[in-house]
Design a protein around this motif. Structure first.
Motif, PDB file in Angstrom:
ATOM      1  N   VAL A   1       1.033  -1.215   0.044  1.00  0.00           N
ATOM      2  CA  VAL A   1       0.146   0.110   0.102  1.00  0.00           C
ATOM      3  C   VAL A   1       0.835   1.098  -0.108  1.00  0.00           C
ATOM      4  O   VAL A   1       1.536   1.421   1.084  1.00  0.00           O
ATOM      5  N   LYS A   2       0.760   2.057  -1.090  1.00  0.00           N
ATOM      6  CA  LYS A   2       1.701   3.189  -0.888  1.00  0.00           C
ATOM      7  C   LYS A   2       0.709   4.390  -0.865  1.00  0.00           C
ATOM      8  O   LYS A   2      -0.554   4.767  -1.031  1.00  0.00           O
ATOM      9  N   LEU A   3       1.241   5.130   0.152  1.00  0.00           N
ATOM     10  CA  LEU A   3       0.754   6.224   0.668  1.00  0.00           C
ATOM     11  C   LEU A   3       1.009   7.714   0.196  1.00  0.00           C
ATOM     12  O   LEU A   3       2.408   7.925   0.045  1.00  0.00           O
ATOM     13  N   THR A   4      -0.012   8.375  -0.278  1.00  0.00           N
ATOM     14  CA  THR A   4       0.360   9.750  -0.854  1.00  0.00           C
ATOM     15  C   THR A   4      -0.519  10.906  -0.101  1.00  0.00           C
ATOM     16  O   THR A   4      -1.449  10.640   0.586  1.00  0.00           O
ATOM     17  N   CYS A   5      -0.014  12.073  -0.199  1.00  0.00           N
ATOM     18  CA  CYS A   5      -0.918  13.173   0.572  1.00  0.00           C
ATOM     19  C   CYS A   5      -1.764  13.608  -0.092  1.00  0.00           C
ATOM     20  O   CYS A   5      -2.273  13.627  -1.184  1.00  0.00           O
ATOM     21  N   GLY A   6      -3.063  13.652   0.740  1.00  0.00           N
ATOM     22  CA  GLY A   6      -4.383  14.097   0.497  1.00  0.00           C
ATOM     23  C   GLY A   6      -5.091  14.674   1.422  1.00  0.00           C
ATOM     24  O   GLY A   6      -4.936  14.158   2.633  1.00  0.00           O
ATOM     25  N   LYS A   7      -6.239  15.595   1.061  1.00  0.00           N
ATOM     26  CA  LYS A   7      -7.000  15.969   2.147  1.00  0.00           C
ATOM     27  C   LYS A   7      -7.908  15.050   2.665  1.00  0.00           C
ATOM     28  O   LYS A   7      -8.583  14.897   3.902  1.00  0.00           O
ATOM     29  N   GLU A   8      -8.234  14.192   1.777  1.00  0.00           N
ATOM     30  CA  GLU A   8      -9.092  12.877   2.158  1.00  0.00           C
ATOM     31  C   GLU A   8      -8.563  11.627   2.419  1.00  0.00           C
ATOM     32  O   GLU A   8      -7.301  11.336   1.727  1.00  0.00           O
ATOM     33  N   THR A   9      -9.158  10.731   3.140  1.00  0.00           N
ATOM     34  CA  THR A   9      -8.813   9.444   3.385  1.00  0.00           C
ATOM     35  C   THR A   9      -9.391   8.406   2.570  1.00  0.00           C
ATOM     36  O   THR A   9     -10.622   8.050   2.777  1.00  0.00           O
ATOM     37  N   VAL A  10      -8.848   7.838   1.385  1.00  0.00           N
ATOM     38  CA  VAL A  10      -9.364   6.992   0.544  1.00  0.00           C
ATOM     39  C   VAL A  10      -8.392   6.287  -0.348  1.00  0.00           C
ATOM     40  O   VAL A  10      -7.433   6.436  -0.511  1.00  0.00           O
ATOM     41  N   VAL A  11      -8.912   4.911  -0.461  1.00  0.00           N
ATOM     42  CA  VAL A  11      -8.246   4.247  -1.676  1.00  0.00           C
ATOM     43  C   VAL A  11      -8.597   4.553  -2.946  1.00  0.00           C
ATOM     44  O   VAL A  11      -9.565   4.489  -3.468  1.00  0.00           O
ATOM     45  N   THR A  12      -7.618   4.878  -3.657  1.00  0.00           N
ATOM     46  CA  THR A  12      -7.624   5.677  -5.109  1.00  0.00           C
ATOM     47  C   THR A  12      -7.558   4.421  -6.067  1.00  0.00           C
ATOM     48  O   THR A  12      -8.189   4.797  -7.224  1.00  0.00           O
ATOM     49  N   SER A  13      -6.728   3.244  -6.043  1.00  0.00           N
ATOM     50  CA  SER A  13      -6.671   2.381  -7.036  1.00  0.00           C
ATOM     51  C   SER A  13      -5.791   1.411  -6.518  1.00  0.00           C
ATOM     52  O   SER A  13      -5.403   1.305  -5.362  1.00  0.00           O
ATOM     53  N   THR A  14      -6.158   0.179  -7.346  1.00  0.00           N
ATOM     54  CA  THR A  14      -5.761  -1.152  -7.069  1.00  0.00           C
ATOM     55  C   THR A  14      -5.326  -1.791  -8.332  1.00  0.00           C
ATOM     56  O   THR A  14      -5.512  -1.438  -9.326  1.00  0.00           O
ATOM     57  N   SER A  15      -4.078  -2.736  -8.251  1.00  0.00           N
ATOM     58  CA  SER A  15      -3.561  -3.391  -9.340  1.00  0.00           C
ATOM     59  C   SER A  15      -2.914  -4.644  -8.820  1.00  0.00           C
ATOM     60  O   SER A  15      -2.572  -4.604  -7.693  1.00  0.00           O
ATOM     61  N   GLU A  16      -2.529  -5.389 -10.016  1.00  0.00           N
ATOM     62  CA  GLU A  16      -1.750  -6.587  -9.571  1.00  0.00           C
ATOM     63  C   GLU A  16      -0.557  -6.507 -10.565  1.00  0.00           C
ATOM     64  O   GLU A  16      -0.674  -7.299 -11.523  1.00  0.00           O
ATOM     65  N   PRO A  17       0.522  -6.062 -10.068  1.00  0.00           N
ATOM     66  CA  PRO A  17       1.741  -5.786 -11.008  1.00  0.00           C
ATOM     67  C   PRO A  17       2.363  -7.411 -11.199  1.00  0.00           C
ATOM     68  O   PRO A  17       2.799  -7.555 -12.423  1.00  0.00           O
TER      69      PRO A  17
END
Length: 532
Positions: free
Chosen positions: A485-501
């Motif tokens: 899980v990669k965390l990035t800065c944002g005003k909201e707490t939300v899962v933005t994307s998923t993938s299976e590299p």
């Protein structure tokens, strides 16, 4: 990242002010940072240092240097690079092979100076859009950092509350432990006289049952004597007893005169007093004239328990198929609940046999009073002991949460015990920070465990930017599933994307204010980048 954003904004601001008013002369395709190596009217030394040529051979459309540094503005060297100034936007490098190829690669069109291609200078427009985007990102970073400060403040207050609650529970635990020991003594003190009174009652009941049994046995013996004494002469003879084939000692289907005489103790006939001895040897097999089958043996408690055990543990329809670990745990829970609710089967105990006409009498008032007192003591003890276990569980949970690594300032503590979902066309992904990641089909099907909380896994300078979840459900002929899980800065707490590299390895993008860093001030940017 915030410093880079401000640096770009400052660069563009100065570029917009100066525009093209100041143009430092240098060969085409040379960046300003390498201007000092290209001095006109002086020999040019290839940047790799292997050879030196006259300056008029720079950009003469012939490759003299092995590193291609003598042809920064032509396509002569296959390994050369061309610098796009891109005033008003970001400078860039392109391969020399793209120079004058009819395609505009530089937004300032400088790469197509001799191809005849019609190009528009789009640098200022691109710079404007980029600045707007960076300004939005900078604003998000600023607001996110402000939210992060609130999270840190709330986490600190929450930590203090938990510590206070833990101290309070520690005091409660000590009091409950003392109560448990005191009530244990009360319970044991009450159970001793209860046990003695019950034993006295059972002993008296046993003696009473024996008297009842003896009386019933005497009655049955008298009835049997009357049945056997066919001629009513007051004796049971060999001939009279010989008709009862069920008494055959060797079970050969016939009762001989010798065998019958043996049953009568060697006599030809016996009277009532002597028949008492004979009866003890034949009563278990004797059938009265009104009976057609021998009496069924009375089941003992041991036999009943053994039968119940086999029935419960080896049902005929047991298939023996293994289930998932989670399903087994759920089944165990249900079985425990069912066992608690299950009514025990009726068992013929020594207190109430099939041939007993009366059951054990109720306890006398004194014994019942002792039983009630002991039961109350047990109930009081169980209640306090249960409360002590609950306090222990609460303390363990609090200690675990207090000692958890929620970041340098506990800014990630608000994510604990929370879950966040992302719905795609096929699946619903669920992230429960510090617990687990799962995937469930959108249109029915069981949930798949994509990993359990492992550790913070970011680089050394940004440890809390990556979460690692591993030991998930195993893939078919593959490894156990895991999620990064990669965390990035944002005003909201939300899962933005998923993938299976990679197979069975998932990647999830997650925004949260907790990862936002403090934006650098304008003065700091200027001090750190004097070239502006």
């Amino acid at each position: 990242m915030s410093c880079a954003l401000l640096l770009l904004l400052m660069s563009w601001a100065l570029a917009m002010r100066t525009g093209a008013a100041v143009e430092i002369q240098r060969p085409r395709g040379v960046p300003l940072s390498k201007r000092q190596f290209y001095e006109e009217n002086k020999p040019f030394t290839c940047l790799d240092g292997f050879s030196t040529i006259s300056f008029d051979r720079v950009n003469d459309d012939y490759c003299d240097c092995r590193d291609g540094s003598d042809e920064p503005g032509t396509a002569a060297c296959p390994n050369g690079s061309f610098h796009c100034t891109n005033a008003g936007f970001r400078p860039a490098f392109i391969p020399s092979s793209r120079i004058n190829d009819g395609i505009c690669d530089c937004c300032d069109t400088t790469d197509e100076y001799n191809s005849g291609a019609t190009c528009q200078n789009t640098c200022r427009e691109m710079g404007r859009k980029e600045r707007e985007s960076l300004q939005i990102m900078a604003e998000i970073t600023k607001e996110g950092f402000m939210l992060k400060q609130q999270l840190i403040h709330e986490a600190k207050r929450g930590q203090e509350d938990k510590q206070g609650k833990l101290t309070e529970l520690q005091g409660s635990k000590k009091d409950l432990e003392e109560k448990v020991e005191a009530l244990r003594t009360v319970k044991e003190t009450a159970e001793d006289p209860e046990k003695e009174a019950k034993e006295r009652h059972l002993k008296a009941w046993g003696e009473q049952k024996e008297l009842i049994r003896m009386e019933k046995d005497k009655t049955r013996m008298a009835e049997a004597f009357l049945e056997l004494d066919d001629d009513a002469d007051g004796y049971v003879s060999v001939a009279e007893l010989q008709s009862h084939l069920e008494l055959d000692p060797d079970s050969d289907g016939s009762l001989t005169e010798t065998e019958t005489q043996g049953l009568l103790g060697g006599a030809d006939k016996v009277d009532t007093s002597t028949f008492e001895t004979v009866w003890s040897g034949i009563k278990d097999k004797y059938l009265s004239e009104g009976q057609s089958d021998p009496p069924a043996p009375v089941e003992t408690p041991q036999e009943e328990e053994t039968r119940d055990f086999v029935s419960d543990h080896y049902p005929e329809d047991y298939a023996g198929e293994e289930e998932d670990v989670e399903e087994d745990e759920e089944d165990d829970d249900h079985e425990e609940e069912e066992e608690e609710e299950k009514v025990p089967p009726t068992v013929q105990t020594p207190e109430k046999r099939a041939d007993d006409e009366v059951s054990m009498p109720p306890y006398d008032t004194e014994t019942q009073s002792l039983i009630d007192a002991a039961q109350k003591a047990r109930d009081d003890f169980d209640e306090v002991e249960r409360a002590l276990r609950e306090v222990d569980d609460q303390m363990k949970n609090l200690e675990k949460e207090i000692g958890f690594d929620f970041g340098p300032s506990a800014e990630f503590a608000y994510l604990y015990s929370q879950c966040y979902e992302l719905s795609t066309s096929e699946y619903i992904y669920r992230l429960c920070p510090f617990n687990r990641v799962s995937q469930k089909p959108k249109f029915g099907g069981s949930e798949t465990n994509l990993g359990l909380w492992g550790q913070w896994a970011g680089p050394e300078d940004s440890l809390y930017s990556v979460m690692k979840y591993d030991h998930g459900q195993g893939c078919w002929q593959g490894p156990n599933r895991s999620t990064t899980v990669k965390l990035t800065c944002g005003k909201e707490t939300v899962v933005t994307s998923t993938s299976e590299p990679s197979r069975c390895e998932y990647l999830m993008e997650f925004t949260t204010p907790a990862v936002c860093q403090e934006p650098a001030s304008l003065d700091e940017v200027l001090q750190g980048h004097t070239e502006l």
